[in-house]
Design an enzyme around this catalytic site. Sequence first.
Site, PDB file in Angstrom:
ATOM      1  N   LYS A  60       0.822  -1.213   0.000  1.00 34.12           N
ATOM      2  CA  LYS A  60       0.000   0.000   0.000  1.00 34.12           C
ATOM      3  C   LYS A  60       0.862   1.272   0.000  1.00 34.12           C
ATOM      4  CE  LYS A  60      -3.296  -2.811  -0.201  1.00 34.12           C
ATOM      5  NZ  LYS A  60      -4.507  -3.103   0.489  1.00 34.12           N
TER       6      LYS A  60
HETATM    7  C1  PLP Z   1      -5.488  -4.269   0.843  1.00 33.22           C
HETATM    8  C2  PLP Z   1      -6.917  -3.969   0.877  1.00 33.22           C
HETATM    9  C3  PLP Z   1      -7.710  -4.245   2.010  1.00 33.22           C
HETATM   10  C4  PLP Z   1      -7.210  -5.014   3.189  1.00 33.22           C
HETATM   11  O1  PLP Z   1      -6.100  -4.442   3.797  1.00 33.22           O
HETATM   12  P1  PLP Z   1      -5.297  -5.282   4.898  1.00 33.22           P
HETATM   13  O2  PLP Z   1      -4.540  -4.217   5.641  1.00 33.22           O
HETATM   14  O3  PLP Z   1      -4.407  -6.219   4.138  1.00 33.22           O
HETATM   15  O4  PLP Z   1      -6.279  -5.984   5.748  1.00 33.22           O
HETATM   16  C5  PLP Z   1      -9.028  -3.832   2.013  1.00 33.22           C
HETATM   17  N1  PLP Z   1      -9.569  -3.208   0.947  1.00 33.22           N
HETATM   18  C6  PLP Z   1      -8.858  -2.952  -0.170  1.00 33.22           C
HETATM   19  C7  PLP Z   1      -9.513  -2.227  -1.314  1.00 33.22           C
HETATM   20  C8  PLP Z   1      -7.521  -3.342  -0.252  1.00 33.22           C
HETATM   21  O5  PLP Z   1      -6.815  -3.116  -1.362  1.00 33.22           O
END
Ligand code: PLP
Length: 286
Positions: free
Chosen positions: A183
């Site tokens: 992210k």
């Molecule tokens: C990565 C992601 C999540 C989940 O994030 P985590 O921190 O891995 O639980 C939720 N929604 C979207 C759109 C994502 O890309």
Amino acid sequence: MRTEFLPYCLPMIGEEEVQEVADSLRNGWVTTGPKVKRFEEAFAEYVGARHAIAVNSCTAALHLTLAALGIGPGDEVIVPTLTFCSTANVVVHTGARPVLVDVNPRFQIDVDAVEQAITERTRAIVPVHYAGQACDVDELIALAKRHGIAVIEDAAHAAGASYRGRKIGTHGMAAAFSFYATKNMTTGEGGMITTADDQLAERIRLLSLHGMTRDAWKRYSEAGSWYYEVTESGFKCNMTDIQASLGIHQLRRLDGFVQRRREIATAYRSAFADLPQLQLPEERPD
Ligand SMILES: *Cc1c(COP(=O)(O)O)cnc(C)c1O
């Protein structure tokens, strides 16, 4: 032509992050402690949010928010078709039913289709700011207001993004951010909830650590007390100081990370501009 494998979104971990993690390992605060509090305060200030609650993933952030709002069996929650699976999984975890709604050419949930999907069982809409671009926030919030339902933003891609002059994380009832390795910024695994609602923030905090009364982590410090109550069956989603060590420094570099992603997106955009076979994603000016 590239000959080696091109990895997807490698994290950029600097020496400051390494030193901060080492400091946590040496000072003994390996679980939730003062650095989590510092990271929460810094994130709230960056976004301009009243509350920021650090947890161990965005999935947990979304789940806790739905649970804190009392969403459960018999309820419906509207989610987009184009997202990561956890947006819908967390709805299932509460016992409610995820209702899938299609997206528009900007990859964002379609507001008219949302309106058509609302029933008397609908409790919330969870739009995703897909690829870091804001969804139709104002239209969705106005629609939700008319129907008395909540907008909980899945802001997993949107740390550092803005919409109409304000940072994402300040518009809906709550927003959930991800600090997963790929992210915009990372804590290894981690997430954050922002909200302006005092009661909701307090309830999410309670549910994030076993339903134990506020600032339970302080019981390990001189300032704290060993006394606490368990007022309901909560979950276990707290962030650690080791993760917050990464977050404190990654947050300072977030605007630079976003800038670099924009450069890469611009390079792809111009490289693909002359290919009639491709329809490029639209970007809204605001
Ligand atoms: C990565 C992601 C999540 C989940 O994030 P985590 O921190 O891995 O639980 C939720 N929604 C979207 C759109 C994502 O890309």
